[in-house]
Design a protein around this motif. Sequence first.
Motif, PDB file in Angstrom:
ATOM      1  N   ALA A   1      16.003  -0.543  -0.390  1.00  0.00           N
ATOM      2  CA  ALA A   1      14.570  -0.705  -0.111  1.00  0.00           C
ATOM      3  C   ALA A   1      14.323  -1.997   0.662  1.00  0.00           C
ATOM      4  O   ALA A   1      13.548  -2.027   1.626  1.00  0.00           O
ATOM      5  N   VAL A   2      14.988  -3.095   0.261  1.00  0.00           N
ATOM      6  CA  VAL A   2      14.799  -4.375   0.964  1.00  0.00           C
ATOM      7  C   VAL A   2      15.243  -4.248   2.416  1.00  0.00           C
ATOM      8  O   VAL A   2      14.521  -4.632   3.343  1.00  0.00           O
TER       9      VAL A   2
ATOM     10  N   VAL B   1      17.298  -0.852  -4.918  1.00  0.00           N
ATOM     11  CA  VAL B   1      16.494  -2.026  -4.561  1.00  0.00           C
ATOM     12  C   VAL B   1      17.032  -2.671  -3.278  1.00  0.00           C
ATOM     13  O   VAL B   1      16.262  -3.020  -2.375  1.00  0.00           O
TER      14      VAL B   1
ATOM     15  N   LEU C   1       7.012  -8.793   3.490  1.00  0.00           N
ATOM     16  CA  LEU C   1       7.634  -8.209   2.301  1.00  0.00           C
ATOM     17  C   LEU C   1       7.041  -8.761   0.998  1.00  0.00           C
ATOM     18  O   LEU C   1       6.797  -9.953   0.893  1.00  0.00           O
TER      19      LEU C   1
ATOM     20  N   LEU D   1      11.154 -12.994  -5.066  1.00  0.00           N
ATOM     21  CA  LEU D   1      11.518 -12.336  -3.811  1.00  0.00           C
ATOM     22  C   LEU D   1      12.629 -13.088  -3.082  1.00  0.00           C
ATOM     23  O   LEU D   1      13.560 -12.488  -2.528  1.00  0.00           O
TER      24      LEU D   1
ATOM     25  N   LEU E   1      12.776  -2.042   4.380  1.00  0.00           N
ATOM     26  CA  LEU E   1      11.456  -2.643   4.573  1.00  0.00           C
ATOM     27  C   LEU E   1      11.521  -3.849   5.502  1.00  0.00           C
ATOM     28  O   LEU E   1      10.591  -4.087   6.276  1.00  0.00           O
TER      29      LEU E   1
ATOM     30  N   VAL F   1       8.650  -3.567  -2.499  1.00  0.00           N
ATOM     31  CA  VAL F   1      10.065  -3.212  -2.693  1.00  0.00           C
ATOM     32  C   VAL F   1      10.207  -2.284  -3.907  1.00  0.00           C
ATOM     33  O   VAL F   1      10.916  -1.274  -3.860  1.00  0.00           O
TER      34      VAL F   1
ATOM     35  N   ARG G   1       9.036   1.286  -3.142  1.00  0.00           N
ATOM     36  CA  ARG G   1      10.000   2.008  -2.309  1.00  0.00           C
ATOM     37  C   ARG G   1      11.268   2.377  -3.098  1.00  0.00           C
ATOM     38  O   ARG G   1      11.851   3.438  -2.888  1.00  0.00           O
TER      39      ARG G   1
END
Lengths: 186, 186
Positions: free
Chosen positions: B23-24, B20, B36, B59, B27, B41, B44
């Motif tokens: 992914a953040v 995770v 975002l 988020l 992205l 997230v 991905r």
Amino acid sequence: MSPKPMTRPGGRSARVQESVHTAVRDLVSEVGREGLTVPMVAARAGVTPSTIYRRWGDLQELLSDVAVERLRPETDPADLGSLRADLDAWAEQFLDEMASPPGRAYIRDALLGDPDGSNAGRCSAYAAEQIDAVLNRAAVRGERVPDTDLVIDRVVAPIMYRILFRPGKLNTEYARELVANALRQL
Amino acid sequence: MSPKPMTRPGGRSARVQESVHTAVRDLVSEVGREGLTVPMVAARAGVTPSTIYRRWGDLQELLSDVAVERLRPETDPADLGSLRADLDAWAEQFLDEMASPPGRAYIRDALLGDPDGSNAGRCSAYAAEQIDAVLNRAAVRGERVPDTDLVIDRVVAPIMYRILFRPGKLNTEYARELVANALRQL
């Protein structure tokens, strides 16, 4: 974001700011921050939502502007006859106000809706103006005084850092230790 | 909010956190922070959105956790043979990293999605661990050392205050002045 355009006291722009700020404060105590929306604030303030979006951007920026206004000092620092006494008293009051639950919430709001840092800059400028007043008065008395920036680094910064980052003692004794360090080299 | 439950290195929980976070970071550099979303997230990272909501809240809290992880120091402070040299070097590097555009963005993210202050506390703990390492090494050398909290008040706090509230000089000379003040009374 700062309120724009610059307000003329008593003009339409100042009246809009006043009524919107009052609406935010009242609604926060009635429905809480979580329930607040821009249309709700607009309805209570008697303006259109687009007036709010145009002037403040979004809800978080509006809350930031209101918070900075709440952090504005309402009185001049007390005159107790000496630099040390005046700075001690100012630092204790600053610590009490900032570390209180409402103070912490305002600091947080001020930082959150403030993409360009201008609201945080206003908070710091308020503290600097108060310190300037204390130092100028001491200089007129003939006392030696430190720079305003040094007092900010040594008294204001540690208090704000503990409030934001590091739980720890925030009491009168701590405020006095910080002032003592700011005045040490005079 | 801290990630929960506590992660065991190599366990499922640690793998979820790793994928995770990656992914953040990917992205954010591809679509920017504004674009975002949690479902993006999750897709991905190969997890469900509810895994993210359950573990991080929302988020902003996820971004805060990622930011704190980026602010974690990657190396021990350099050993230059004396307390003064080690603290000077550490303070200069801390100032450079925090005042850089990515550093400022991480500090901001860390504070924003952090309703209970635990992520801000982790940032402060990282700085305290590094300072502890410098002070312990100096004590082993037989040097006199200040308290960690005093170094935080006098070196870390003014740097963070200027970054958040008060634009001003943030350079090597300033870092050295702060260290000199922290070591003055030894």
